[in-house]
Design a protein around this motif. Sequence first.
Motif, PDB file in Angstrom:
ATOM      1  N   ARG A 240       0.835  -1.201   0.000  1.00 22.67           N
ATOM      2  CA  ARG A 240       0.000   0.000   0.000  1.00 22.67           C
ATOM      3  C   ARG A 240       0.870   1.251   0.000  1.00 22.67           C
TER       4      ARG A 240
ATOM      5  N   GLY B 213       1.544   4.183  -2.808  1.00 20.72           N
ATOM      6  CA  GLY B 213       1.232   5.568  -2.435  1.00 20.72           C
ATOM      7  C   GLY B 213       2.419   6.502  -2.587  1.00 20.72           C
TER       8      GLY B 213
ATOM      9  N   TRP C 184      -3.087   4.061  -8.704  1.00 17.37           N
ATOM     10  CA  TRP C 184      -2.743   3.469  -7.417  1.00 17.37           C
ATOM     11  C   TRP C 184      -3.033   1.968  -7.402  1.00 17.37           C
TER      12      TRP C 184
ATOM     13  N   PRO D 291      -6.008   0.290   1.011  1.00 18.84           N
ATOM     14  CA  PRO D 291      -5.981   1.649   1.561  1.00 18.84           C
ATOM     15  C   PRO D 291      -6.812   1.743   2.843  1.00 18.84           C
TER      16      PRO D 291
ATOM     17  N   MET E  46     -10.054   6.125   1.981  1.00 26.41           N
ATOM     18  CA  MET E  46      -8.984   6.544   1.085  1.00 26.41           C
ATOM     19  C   MET E  46      -8.956   5.709  -0.203  1.00 26.41           C
ATOM     20  N   GLU E  47      -9.998   4.932  -0.461  1.00 22.35           N
ATOM     21  CA  GLU E  47     -10.014   4.071  -1.636  1.00 22.35           C
ATOM     22  C   GLU E  47      -9.887   4.857  -2.902  1.00 22.35           C
TER      23      GLU E  47
END
Length: 169
Positions: free
Chosen positions: A121, A125, A143, A164, A168-169
């Motif tokens: 993740r 990011g 992402w 996420p 925050m998806e």
Amino acid sequence: MSEATLTTGGTQGAAIRLERALPDPPTVVWRALTEREQLKAWFPCDVIVDGGRWEPGAGLSFVFGAEADGLIMKGEVLEAREPESLAFTWGEETLRFTLSPQGTGTLLVLVDELRPGIAARNAAGWEGCLELLAGGTRDKDTWRPLFERYTALFSPTLGEQEGPPAGME
């Protein structure tokens, strides 16, 4: 752009390392890492430094927007050697930035010491964040494929990878 690399061990259990060649000299990149208005252009949240100075022991507040229900994480400056290195805690993680002159630009190295389950993740990011720092754009649709690639790379070593955080998806 280089792919994130993984190491295991350390205090958190894992670390990811990303490198970027940036066109600006270290003094300019340092400002992008430490000036609040410049951080807003590439870092995933607003960063407030207690007392306004990046120095060891200074407290940090990481303020996320409405997409994360106004989450505020805390941190502390561990090292600030202008314009060479900056390290701070970010919640339970430790972020270390190293700046080295490279021609007329800078080689930036970011190491994120973290729990093993969030390595994919965070690698995905940070790739997006460093793309912004390098003057590129962030496409939210990139992402997921990055996360899937890092999950495939890191899962055999680290186990299941978390997606996420909520909101925050």
